[in-house]
Scaffold this motif. Structure first.
Motif, PDB file in Angstrom:
ATOM      1  N   HIS A  29       0.826  -1.204   0.000  1.00  0.00           N
ATOM      2  CA  HIS A  29       0.000   0.000   0.000  1.00  0.00           C
ATOM      3  C   HIS A  29       0.866   1.262   0.000  1.00  0.00           C
ATOM      4  O   HIS A  29       0.569   2.231  -0.717  1.00  0.00           O
ATOM      5  N   ARG A  32       2.223   2.000  -3.423  1.00  0.00           N
ATOM      6  CA  ARG A  32       1.198   2.557  -4.314  1.00  0.00           C
ATOM      7  C   ARG A  32       0.943   4.036  -3.993  1.00  0.00           C
ATOM      8  O   ARG A  32       0.706   4.843  -4.889  1.00  0.00           O
ATOM      9  N   ASP A  46      -8.716   2.088  -0.013  1.00  0.00           N
ATOM     10  CA  ASP A  46      -7.755   0.990   0.070  1.00  0.00           C
ATOM     11  C   ASP A  46      -7.206   0.838   1.485  1.00  0.00           C
ATOM     12  O   ASP A  46      -6.955  -0.279   1.944  1.00  0.00           O
ATOM     13  N   GLN A  92     -11.036  -8.826  -2.774  1.00  0.00           N
ATOM     14  CA  GLN A  92     -10.452  -8.168  -3.944  1.00  0.00           C
ATOM     15  C   GLN A  92      -9.087  -7.570  -3.604  1.00  0.00           C
ATOM     16  O   GLN A  92      -8.138  -7.690  -4.386  1.00  0.00           O
ATOM     17  N   LYS A  93      -8.982  -6.943  -2.442  1.00  0.00           N
ATOM     18  CA  LYS A  93      -7.712  -6.326  -2.050  1.00  0.00           C
ATOM     19  C   LYS A  93      -6.675  -7.384  -1.700  1.00  0.00           C
ATOM     20  O   LYS A  93      -5.492  -7.256  -2.081  1.00  0.00           O
ATOM     21  N   SER A  95      -6.480 -10.385  -2.891  1.00  0.00           N
ATOM     22  CA  SER A  95      -6.063 -10.979  -4.157  1.00  0.00           C
ATOM     23  C   SER A  95      -5.075 -10.077  -4.884  1.00  0.00           C
ATOM     24  O   SER A  95      -4.092 -10.548  -5.471  1.00  0.00           O
ATOM     25  N   GLN A  96      -5.314  -8.780  -4.849  1.00  0.00           N
ATOM     26  CA  GLN A  96      -4.426  -7.819  -5.515  1.00  0.00           C
ATOM     27  C   GLN A  96      -3.036  -7.835  -4.872  1.00  0.00           C
ATOM     28  O   GLN A  96      -2.017  -7.805  -5.574  1.00  0.00           O
ATOM     29  N   LYS A  99      -1.310 -11.132  -5.723  1.00  0.00           N
ATOM     30  CA  LYS A  99      -0.919 -11.143  -7.138  1.00  0.00           C
ATOM     31  C   LYS A  99       0.432 -10.461  -7.313  1.00  0.00           C
ATOM     32  O   LYS A  99       1.282 -10.913  -8.098  1.00  0.00           O
ATOM     33  N   GLN A 100       0.644  -9.367  -6.572  1.00  0.00           N
ATOM     34  CA  GLN A 100       1.936  -8.688  -6.627  1.00  0.00           C
ATOM     35  C   GLN A 100       3.025  -9.560  -6.021  1.00  0.00           C
ATOM     36  O   GLN A 100       4.169  -9.566  -6.498  1.00  0.00           O
ATOM     37  N   ASN A 110      -1.207 -17.363  -6.701  1.00  0.00           N
ATOM     38  CA  ASN A 110      -2.149 -16.616  -5.879  1.00  0.00           C
ATOM     39  C   ASN A 110      -3.259 -17.547  -5.388  1.00  0.00           C
ATOM     40  O   ASN A 110      -4.091 -17.999  -6.180  1.00  0.00           O
TER      41      ASN A 110
END
Length: 351
Positions: A29, A32, A46, A92-93, A95-96, A99-100, A110
């Motif tokens: 985070h 980003r 977020d 969703q978060k 998973s994001q 994924k990174q 993942n």
């Protein structure tokens, strides 16, 4: 080669074996935020999910996060009362973030890709004004004393723009000759004019003759109020406050609630009347119930669907990311249109 590969994988695994999920999510985070490509509102939202991930998976090593762990955690969260919408946002978060981690070769795949029971909740049916209510509101706006707040409500009713899009609009983005407005900025909750949250939100909107006249009259008033009858600079907000600047979103919301109550589009649970030291009558109101500005946006879509406008056109006017999202939100209006279509074809076949 096999021996070398095995030694290398073991070395990499040891390097990341102590990395905790909560710490990695926070690092993700903060990186980003440093890129500064996301809107402040997106980052605020977020932050909520990142804090949840920190709390839920704080001490769990990231390499120990698997599908079974996630399923057990989600089952516990459901039992504790987490709503489907909140769980979907968390998933969703998570998973994001994971994924990174795959991209950075911290984990091999993942585990969120193996979870298939966390779906986006079906969009709630939106309220909208009836055609009669919309016509009455349009009349009230035209006959009320013109100011920037009145103009913002008119834009929401006539074009379906969001609050931030209306308050962030400047005259450079309005073409009264070609009868179009260009939406590419919005005023956020802190009063900063910035890019919208997605590229789809940037759009050219046609405006009707009535809106052209409404805005033309207002520009002339702005000229007299702030520029001594001279030209209004293109950088001037279309919806100005009393000093010619941008209207605070919070101040606008307070005014808008009072305006809607006065025009029978809402009510307050509690209202107290008092007088200040100058003897001026004041009101303290709380507990608003009624329509909000966003529902004027839904009114536009519902009325257009009722008049036979296609979904793609409505998607573009509202700035939705996909046509399917538009269809999900306005399924009730589409269904009603479908009934009308069936009755129409039935009438034709009976002739």
């Amino acid at each position: 080669m096999e021996k070398y590969r095995s030694e290398l994988e073991e070395e990499l695994n040891n390097e990341h074996s102590m990395l905790k999920m909560g710490a990695y999510a926070r690092e993700f985070h903060e990186r980003r935020k440093a890129i500064a490509s996301l809107s402040p509102l997106s980052l605020e939202r977020d932050e909520i999910e990142i804090k949840r991930i920190e709390t839920i998976f704080r001490s769990t090593p990231i390499q120990k996060i698997d599908a079974a762990t996630i399923n057990k955690t989600y089952a516990r969260l459901r039992k504790d009362g987490m709503t489907p919408s909140a769980l979907h946002k968390l998933h969703q978060k998570l998973s994001q973030v994971l994924k990174q981690a795959v991209k950075e070769e911290i984990i091999q795949r993942n585990p969120c890709d193996l979870i298939d029971d966390v779906k986006r909740p079906k969009a709630k049916e939106r309220r909208s004004l009836t055609q009669e209510q919309a016509m009455q509101l349009a009349h009230d706006l035209k006959t009320s004393g013109r100011n920037g707040r009145i103009v913002a409500v008119w834009l929401a009713l006539a074009t379906g723009v969001r609050r931030g899009e209306a308050l962030g609009l400047i005259w450079d983005d309005v073409d009264l000759v070609r009868k179009r407005i260009y939406i590419h900025k919005q005023l956020d909750s802190k009063g900063v004019r910035r890019d919208p949250k997605s590229e789809k939100s940037k759009r050219n909107l046609a405006i009707d003759d009535g809106t052209v006249q409404f805005l033309t009259e207002w520009m002339i008033m702005q000229s007299d109020l702030f520029f001594g009858g001279g030209d209004v600079p293109g950088t001037t907000p279309v919806c100005t406050n009393e000093t010619g600047g941008f209207i605070s979103p919070a101040a606008f919301d307070k005014w808008r609630r009072n305006f809607f109550v006065e025009h029978e589009l809402g009510s307050f649970d509690k209202e107290e009347v008092w007088y200040d030291r100058q003897g001026i009558k004041r009101y303290t109101r709380s507990g608003f119930h009624g329509f909000n500005l966003h529902e004027l946006r839904h009114t536009q879509a519902t009325l257009l669907i009722g008049q036979g406008a296609d979904i793609k056109t409505i998607q573009n006017r509202l700035g939705h990311s996909t046509a399917s999202l538009t269809m999900d939100i306005y399924a009730h209006a589409i269904e009603q249109n479908d009934r009308t279509a069936a009755d129409t074809i039935g009438g034709l076949l009976e002739l």
